[in-house]
Design a protein around this motif. Structure first.
Motif, short mmCIF file in Angstrom:
data_model
loop_
_atom_site.label_atom_id
_atom_site.label_comp_id
_atom_site.label_asym_id
_atom_site.label_seq_id
_atom_site.Cartn_x
_atom_site.Cartn_y
_atom_site.Cartn_z
N TYR A 180 0.83 -1.21 0.00
CA TYR A 180 0.00 0.00 0.00
C TYR A 180 0.86 1.25 0.00
CZ TYR A 180 -3.90 3.10 1.06
OH TYR A 180 -4.84 4.09 1.00
N HIS A 181 1.93 1.26 0.77
CA HIS A 181 2.79 2.43 0.79
C HIS A 181 3.47 2.64 -0.55
CE1 HIS A 181 2.20 2.66 5.14
NE2 HIS A 181 2.68 3.88 5.04
N GLY A 182 3.77 1.55 -1.26
CA GLY A 182 4.31 1.70 -2.61
C GLY A 182 3.30 2.35 -3.53
N THR A 183 2.03 1.98 -3.38
CA THR A 183 0.97 2.58 -4.20
C THR A 183 0.77 4.04 -3.85
OG1 THR A 183 -0.14 0.43 -4.36
CG2 THR A 183 -1.45 2.37 -4.89
N ALA A 197 3.10 6.04 -2.78
CA ALA A 197 4.23 6.76 -3.38
C ALA A 197 4.01 6.94 -4.88
CB ALA A 197 5.52 5.99 -3.12
N GLN A 198 3.50 5.91 -5.54
CA GLN A 198 3.23 6.00 -6.97
C GLN A 198 2.15 7.05 -7.26
OE1 GLN A 198 2.04 2.28 -8.70
NE2 GLN A 198 2.03 3.06 -10.80
N ALA A 199 1.11 7.07 -6.42
CA ALA A 199 0.04 8.06 -6.60
C ALA A 199 0.58 9.48 -6.45
CB ALA A 199 -1.07 7.81 -5.59
N ARG A 200 1.50 9.66 -5.54
CA ARG A 200 2.11 10.98 -5.34
C ARG A 200 2.94 11.38 -6.56
NH1 ARG A 200 4.05 14.35 -0.87
NH2 ARG A 200 6.00 15.35 -1.45
#
Length: 204
Positions: free
Chosen positions: A167-170, A172-175
């Motif tokens: 989730y934290h990877g997602t 970061a990607q959204a940011r």
């Protein structure tokens, strides 16, 4: 001028907003004071340094969210629904913030932590503690889902850490892509990581 009695809160709120919107390094004490409507003397009355203020701001922000997290992850809510509610909550919060500042800001713990973790141990340790508290909600929900036969997770902590990292990877990607819909789509990814499909297939 703001009352002295709420100046500490104004400073922590201002610090949290500015550091989250920009970065820790780009946010000066002067900018924080200006946003809070405070003089520098007030800043140094409450805090010895920007580092100490940032740590206090992160703790204060977490304390404000704790009641919402307790409600979202309440044991009275079905365990898999807790995750759906949480991902919707984060999506809606970041979407609202995007309307205000034009950007998806992602997770403040992730963005601030990745920036300062090798430079500022006070802030790093604060973020580490808060992330541990957050992951405990995941562990509890996964443990309950396993107990109810909804998923296969004999090691709920390991499963929670895997989902948390994904989730934290997602986030970061959204940011990076400034795309809030990546978060909307994550609910199905989460069910895959948890093994919901496999569990249903095995029991059908």
């Amino acid at each position: 001028m703001p009352r002295v009695s709420n100046m500490k809160e104004r400073l922590t709120d201002a610090a949290m907003d500015l550091i989250w919107e920009n970065s820790y390094g780009a946010t000066s004490v002067d900018a924080i004071c200006e946003r809070a409507g405070a003089k520098k003397g007030s800043f140094y009355y409450f805090f010895k340094s920007k580092s100490e203020l940032a740590a206090a701001a992160l703790e204060a922000d977490w304390n404000k969210k704790r009641a919402e997290m307790d409600a979202i992850f309440s044991p009275t809510v079905p365990p898999l629904e807790r995750f759906e509610r949480y991902f919707d909550f984060v999506h809606d919060r970041l979407a609202e913030r995007q309307k205000q500042c034009g950007s998806i800001l992602g997770c403040p713990m992730l963005t601030i932590g990745s920036e300062v973790s090798t430079q500022d141990q006070v802030v790093r340790e604060t973020i580490d503690r808060i992330l541990d508290r957050k992951i405990n909600y995941f562990i509890s929900a996964i443990r309950d889902a396993h107990a109810q036969g909804l998923i296969e997770a004999p090691d709920p902590e390991a499963k929670a850490k895997a989902l948390f990292a994904c989730y934290h990877g997602t986030l970061a990607q959204a940011r990076i892509q400034n795309d809030v819909e990546l978060l909307r789509d994550f609910k199905q990814v989460a069910m895959d990581v948890l093994g919901v499909k496999q569990a249903h297939a095995a029991t059908s």
